[in-house]
Write a protein that holds these residues in place. Sequence first.
Motif, PDB file in Angstrom:
ATOM      1  N   ALA A 141       0.871  -1.177   0.000  1.00 46.62           N
ATOM      2  CA  ALA A 141       0.000   0.000   0.000  1.00 46.62           C
ATOM      3  C   ALA A 141       0.905   1.223   0.000  1.00 46.62           C
ATOM      4  CB  ALA A 141      -0.909   0.020   1.227  1.00 46.62           C
ATOM      5  N   HIS A 142       0.505   2.252  -0.733  1.00 46.98           N
ATOM      6  CA  HIS A 142       1.366   3.440  -0.735  1.00 46.98           C
ATOM      7  C   HIS A 142       1.108   4.299   0.501  1.00 46.98           C
ATOM      8  CE1 HIS A 142      -1.376   6.768  -2.044  1.00 46.98           C
ATOM      9  NE2 HIS A 142      -1.980   5.851  -2.772  1.00 46.98           N
ATOM     10  N   LEU A 143       2.214   4.755   1.058  1.00 45.32           N
ATOM     11  CA  LEU A 143       2.175   5.518   2.310  1.00 45.32           C
ATOM     12  C   LEU A 143       2.160   7.021   2.061  1.00 45.32           C
ATOM     13  CD1 LEU A 143       2.390   5.437   5.443  1.00 45.32           C
ATOM     14  CD2 LEU A 143       4.862   5.108   5.180  1.00 45.32           C
ATOM     15  N   GLU A 153      -8.372   8.249   3.330  1.00 43.30           N
ATOM     16  CA  GLU A 153      -8.753   7.172   2.412  1.00 43.30           C
ATOM     17  C   GLU A 153      -7.622   6.853   1.438  1.00 43.30           C
ATOM     18  OE1 GLU A 153     -10.658   4.874   1.969  1.00 43.30           O
ATOM     19  OE2 GLU A 153     -11.288   4.587  -0.098  1.00 43.30           O
ATOM     20  N   ASP A 154      -6.945   7.907   0.938  1.00 44.40           N
ATOM     21  CA  ASP A 154      -5.870   7.726  -0.056  1.00 44.40           C
ATOM     22  C   ASP A 154      -4.530   8.128   0.535  1.00 44.40           C
ATOM     23  OD1 ASP A 154      -4.474   7.326  -2.368  1.00 44.40           O
ATOM     24  OD2 ASP A 154      -5.335   9.025  -3.440  1.00 44.40           O
ATOM     25  N   ASN A 155      -3.778   7.250   1.236  1.00 47.92           N
ATOM     26  CA  ASN A 155      -4.094   5.843   1.295  1.00 47.92           C
ATOM     27  C   ASN A 155      -3.801   5.295   2.696  1.00 47.92           C
ATOM     28  OD1 ASN A 155      -4.756   3.227   0.366  1.00 47.92           O
ATOM     29  ND2 ASN A 155      -2.594   2.836  -0.026  1.00 47.92           N
ATOM     30  N   ALA A 156      -4.121   6.088   3.740  1.00 49.49           N
ATOM     31  CA  ALA A 156      -3.970   5.526   5.084  1.00 49.49           C
ATOM     32  C   ALA A 156      -4.839   4.282   5.238  1.00 49.49           C
ATOM     33  CB  ALA A 156      -4.333   6.570   6.140  1.00 49.49           C
ATOM     34  N   GLY A 186       6.184   7.471  -2.881  1.00 49.37           N
ATOM     35  CA  GLY A 186       6.196   8.040  -4.226  1.00 49.37           C
ATOM     36  C   GLY A 186       5.216   7.434  -5.206  1.00 49.37           C
ATOM     37  N   GLU A 187       4.068   6.996  -4.711  1.00 41.96           N
ATOM     38  CA  GLU A 187       3.055   6.482  -5.647  1.00 41.96           C
ATOM     39  C   GLU A 187       2.350   7.627  -6.373  1.00 41.96           C
ATOM     40  OE1 GLU A 187      -0.907   5.217  -7.088  1.00 41.96           O
ATOM     41  OE2 GLU A 187      -0.456   6.711  -5.563  1.00 41.96           O
ATOM     42  N   GLU A 188       2.106   8.694  -5.613  1.00 44.48           N
ATOM     43  CA  GLU A 188       1.286   9.790  -6.164  1.00 44.48           C
ATOM     44  C   GLU A 188       2.041  10.537  -7.269  1.00 44.48           C
ATOM     45  OE1 GLU A 188      -1.711  10.093  -5.680  1.00 44.48           O
ATOM     46  OE2 GLU A 188      -2.256   9.411  -3.671  1.00 44.48           O
ATOM     47  N   PRO A 189       1.280  11.103  -8.214  1.00 44.96           N
ATOM     48  CA  PRO A 189       1.907  11.680  -9.416  1.00 44.96           C
ATOM     49  C   PRO A 189       2.686  12.963  -9.151  1.00 44.96           C
ATOM     50  CG  PRO A 189      -0.470  12.046  -9.435  1.00 44.96           C
ATOM     51  CD  PRO A 189      -0.188  11.154  -8.262  1.00 44.96           C
ATOM     52  N   LEU A 221      -3.160  -2.415  -2.167  1.00 43.82           N
ATOM     53  CA  LEU A 221      -4.347  -1.918  -1.467  1.00 43.82           C
ATOM     54  C   LEU A 221      -4.333  -0.396  -1.564  1.00 43.82           C
ATOM     55  CD1 LEU A 221      -4.061  -4.129   1.745  1.00 43.82           C
ATOM     56  CD2 LEU A 221      -5.571  -4.489  -0.212  1.00 43.82           C
ATOM     57  N   ASP A 222      -5.271   0.149  -2.306  1.00 42.17           N
ATOM     58  CA  ASP A 222      -5.233   1.590  -2.555  1.00 42.17           C
ATOM     59  C   ASP A 222      -6.657   2.152  -2.526  1.00 42.17           C
ATOM     60  OD1 ASP A 222      -4.597   4.149  -3.295  1.00 42.17           O
ATOM     61  OD2 ASP A 222      -3.356   3.561  -5.006  1.00 42.17           O
ATOM     62  N   ARG A 223      -6.984   2.847  -1.415  1.00 41.54           N
ATOM     63  CA  ARG A 223      -8.314   3.430  -1.184  1.00 41.54           C
ATOM     64  C   ARG A 223      -9.324   2.317  -0.912  1.00 41.54           C
ATOM     65  NH1 ARG A 223      -8.846   6.807  -6.441  1.00 41.54           N
ATOM     66  NH2 ARG A 223     -11.029   6.614  -5.828  1.00 41.54           N
ATOM     67  N   VAL A 224      -9.265   1.785   0.288  1.00 47.13           N
ATOM     68  CA  VAL A 224     -10.080   0.606   0.612  1.00 47.13           C
ATOM     69  C   VAL A 224     -11.083   0.857   1.737  1.00 47.13           C
ATOM     70  CG1 VAL A 224      -8.321  -1.013  -0.214  1.00 47.13           C
ATOM     71  CG2 VAL A 224      -8.300  -0.299   2.188  1.00 47.13           C
TER      72      VAL A 224
HETATM   73 ZN   LIG Z   1      -3.730   6.160  -3.846  1.00 49.75          ZN
END
Ligand SMILES: [Zn+2]
Length: 321
Positions: A141-143, A153-156, A186-189, A221-224
């Motif tokens: 999951a991205h931190l 939600e995105d993405n705790a 570094g997942e986010e753009p 797991l991203d926005r679950v």
């Molecule tokens: Zn995300």
Amino acid sequence: MRGALAALAVVLTAAACTADPVDPRSPPVTTPPTSTAPTDPATSTGPPVAAPRFDADRALATVRDLATGIGPRLATRPAYGAAVALLWPRLVSSGYAVTRQSFAVPAGDSWGVPARAGRSSNVVAVPPDFDPDRPYAIVGAHLDTVAVAPGAEDNASGVAVVMELARTLDSDSDNDLPVVLVLFGGEEPRGPGDLHHFGSKHYVAQLSAQERRSLVAMVSLDRVGVGRTVPLYSVDGGPTEVRDQLERAGRRTGVPTTVGTNTGSDHESFADAGLPAARVGGTSYAAYHSADDRPDVVDRAQLARVGRLLTAWIAGLPRGR
Ligand SMILES: [Zn+2]
């Protein structure tokens, strides 16, 4: 410089912990088995065992720790380091060998906010005695968040489920498929096109040939924590094997799912390398990438569904022994 950031991270972590009734330095792994067994006789098939179960309240507490206690966690800012410092000891106390992978993130635009180039990191939690010659799975999951969003939600939400899996999976078992847990940075753009997913791309690039061969499935797991059904995604035009496994796990556990294709999370980096991967999560919500992405948008019941789904999926993976 990095020492200064680490020191700041410790300070921020200490501040976050002060407001938190659960001290992460006192892990709840020593709960005596007798305290849970009498309340749950249906699952007792023998002598009481200290098998912790996925706890959506704990997951929600992790969401609050990150989104309220720390706030926005841009991958290259000190707050990201504070999030790493907060969760690291919890993974260690769950029995994992924890390491950090550092990588560069370019300057760019974080959802409308200029962001400087810098470094971020992945946190990699490996079960003890991990053997890359044997089959294993990855759940990640991205931190990080975009610049302005507290990212409940995105993405705790995804991170919180990973942390519950860390606490509840038997990381030391000879019987279960080993699961490597990864918190990606570094997942986010940082701009349009391919300027995203830096941490997972780095992770895939450093995998050995043997580690690639042994990887049976990766799930991002991203926005679950929003919605009543759980979205399951493969990448556009890619194999659906992992998504299909998750769908079957949903049927087994009574968790409603929807299926589709999507490349908007870290599973894409694995799929691009020909590795079996899927994404869980991604229901639309109004607070997306905004300052309103606070814990009240995250639904405890949805975290519980995702926890049930992932736990069943892992239990059903082929052991390949
Ligand atoms: Zn995300």
